[in-house]
Design an enzyme around this catalytic site. Structure first.
Site, PDB file in Angstrom:
ATOM      1  N   ALA A  93       0.802  -1.224   0.000  1.00 27.94           N
ATOM      2  CA  ALA A  93       0.000   0.000   0.000  1.00 27.94           C
ATOM      3  C   ALA A  93       0.832   1.270   0.000  1.00 27.94           C
ATOM      4  O   ALA A  93       0.403   2.294  -0.531  1.00 27.94           O
ATOM      5  CB  ALA A  93      -0.949  -0.002   1.202  1.00 27.94           C
ATOM      6  N   ASP A 126       1.957  -3.002   4.247  1.00 28.89           N
ATOM      7  CA  ASP A 126       3.206  -2.867   3.516  1.00 28.89           C
ATOM      8  C   ASP A 126       4.332  -3.415   4.385  1.00 28.89           C
ATOM      9  O   ASP A 126       4.287  -3.267   5.616  1.00 28.89           O
ATOM     10  CB  ASP A 126       3.477  -1.397   3.166  1.00 28.89           C
ATOM     11  CG  ASP A 126       4.514  -1.231   2.065  1.00 28.89           C
ATOM     12  OD1 ASP A 126       4.138  -0.836   0.956  1.00 28.89           O
ATOM     13  OD2 ASP A 126       5.712  -1.509   2.315  1.00 28.89           O
ATOM     14  N   CYS A 135       5.279   0.182 -11.973  1.00 29.49           N
ATOM     15  CA  CYS A 135       5.520   1.418 -12.716  1.00 29.49           C
ATOM     16  C   CYS A 135       6.857   1.264 -13.444  1.00 29.49           C
ATOM     17  O   CYS A 135       7.748   2.104 -13.350  1.00 29.49           O
ATOM     18  CB  CYS A 135       5.501   2.642 -11.816  1.00 29.49           C
ATOM     19  SG  CYS A 135       6.596   2.566 -10.372  1.00 29.49           S
TER      20      CYS A 135
END
Length: 432
Positions: free
Chosen positions: A239, A262, A360
């Site tokens: 997260a 996380d 990403c």
């Protein structure tokens, strides 16, 4: 400060980065402390010049035939800002605080040299050791794809449907130049000029009320493609600061159970305040302490979202400093981390449930190759067709399918193709 003085300052900051081997943000801060007379507008303009140099570091030096801070700045002015030799010469007149006048060699380079015969890594402004990886991803188009990742990114916002509506947010932020994004049904975009300061979004009433959040359109789409639904049990396994957690919560309309965690508890620090501002009431933030924060949840989740730790190659236009600091060992470590988190997710999904894997990054090792390796280890999972994954786009799905790169393993967005940051999304299902 005059434009010429700002140019001199940018050359000085680039030299600090080079000589001290420190991040650009640190170098800019160091320069600002030593030059307190510079106003906020000056500092923003200097930062814009510095980051544009970092975006075009290789190509600028190659154009000028010399790899120095001054050469990089001069080359950037031609390549990124579109200045011709005469305009650059006016800035470099040797007056007080201005750079020294152009040499004949510099004038000749600015007038006649191009990138037509530059190697792909130079023209695309990326580390040469990544050429093979980018060639695998994009083939002969890698130069153009990388060049697009070197351009300045816009400021994107996501409208939080728990607090507001797109039309109203668009109207209230029109004074900042906000317009609807081309793909995301909840996105707003503010295009920034080269010397522009980022608008004070965090002081806007819509931000303070939780109506909008800063989030790249690609990240918005990645969250949308997870297919999170009201009433589901959803785990956001990586997260971090909560950007996708907020988007998932809005998709769930406050119904169901959303668990955010996380491995690095420091990354979770901002999430509590953001959830409160956004009006999220069904999120359970689990900070790792002793033991497993997800103990007892094996085989129970409808959806596990992995915003995977990655090299961030897809965000180079926002963080150009990072690409020059990246090392091969970092890629190898990230690939190991991703495999581990995928295996953790597999144990949490119930029959009929899904894993949404997001990076990403544009590198194949972190994307398609990672998915194929996961399916080989877990043959009880199968990849959902990307054409099915993008259905939430509605009538925009056909155009998006033509723009993005779709494969059996997932879909890839890039600045050149979709105008977003680089994002890979793969959704996998565990059959009943």
């Amino acid at each position: 400060m005059t434009p010429a003085a700002r140019l001199s300052a940018a050359i000085e900051v680039i030299a600090i980065i080079e000589n001290q081997r420190i991040p650009a943000a640190n170098a800019l801060k160091e320069w600002g402390v030593a030059h307190r007379f510079a106003g906020s507008g000056d500092r923003a303009a200097i930062a814009g010049l510095v980051y544009d140099v970092l975006r075009r570091r290789s190509s600028s030096a190659w154009l000028m035939g010399e790899d120095t801070p001054r050469a990089r700045v001069l080359g950037m002015l031609k390549l990124e800002r579109g200045f011709d030799a005469e305009r650059i010469a006016l800035l470099c007149d040797g007056a007080r605080f201005a750079p020294e006048p152009l040499s004949e060699a510099e004038r000749a380079a600015l007038r006649s040299r191009t990138l037509d015969d530059a190697p792909a890594a130079v023209a695309g402004d990326y580390p040469e050791w990544l050429d093979a990886e980018l060639a695998t991803a994009f083939g002969d188009a890698r130069k153009d794809e990388a060049a697009a990742m070197a351009r300045r990114a816009p400021l994107d916002l996501r409208v939080n449907t728990l607090r507001g509506q797109l039309a109203k947010a668009l109207a209230s932020l029109r004074h900042l130049g906000a317009a609807a994004t081309p793909w995301s049904p909840l996105g707003l975009r503010i295009v920034l000029d080269a010397d522009a300061r980022s608008p004070g979004i965090q002081a806007e009433p819509d931000f303070l009320k939780g109506v909008v959040e800063v989030q790249d359109e690609g990240s918005q789409l990645a969250a949308l493609f997870t297919g999170a639904k009201p009433g589901e049990q959803v785990i956001d396994l990586c997260a971090g600061a909560g950007g996708k957690t907020l988007a998932l919560a809005a998709m769930m309309e406050g119904r169901g159970r959303l668990i955010a965690t996380d491995r690095d508890k420091r990354q979770l620090a901002p999430i509590h305040e953001r959830l409160s501002r956004a009006g999220v009431h069904n999120a359970d933030v689990r900070t790792p302490k002793e033991g497993d924060p997800l103990a007892g949840l094996a085989g129970q989740s409808d959806l596990v979202v992995i915003d995977a730790p990655c090299t961030g190659t897809g965000t180079w236009r926002r963080n150009p400093d990072a690409k020059w600091r990246m090392r091969r060992g970092a890629l190898e470590q990230r690939v190991k981390d991703q495999a581990e988190v995928l295996d953790r997710a597999a144990a949490l999904v119930k029959p009929g449930g899904r894993i949404a894997y997001i990076t990403c990054s544009v590198l194949p090792q972190e994307n398609g190759e990672q998915i194929r390796a996961f399916v080989a280890r877990h043959p009880n999972f199968e990849t959902i067709s990307p054409t099915k994954v993008i259905e939430p786009l509605g009538e925009r799905a056909v155009a998006f399918q033509q723009a993005a790169m779709l494969s059996e393993d997932g879909l890839l967005m890039t600045p050149r193709r979709t105008g977003t940051d680089g994002f890979f999304v793969s959704v996998l299902k565990r059959p009943q």
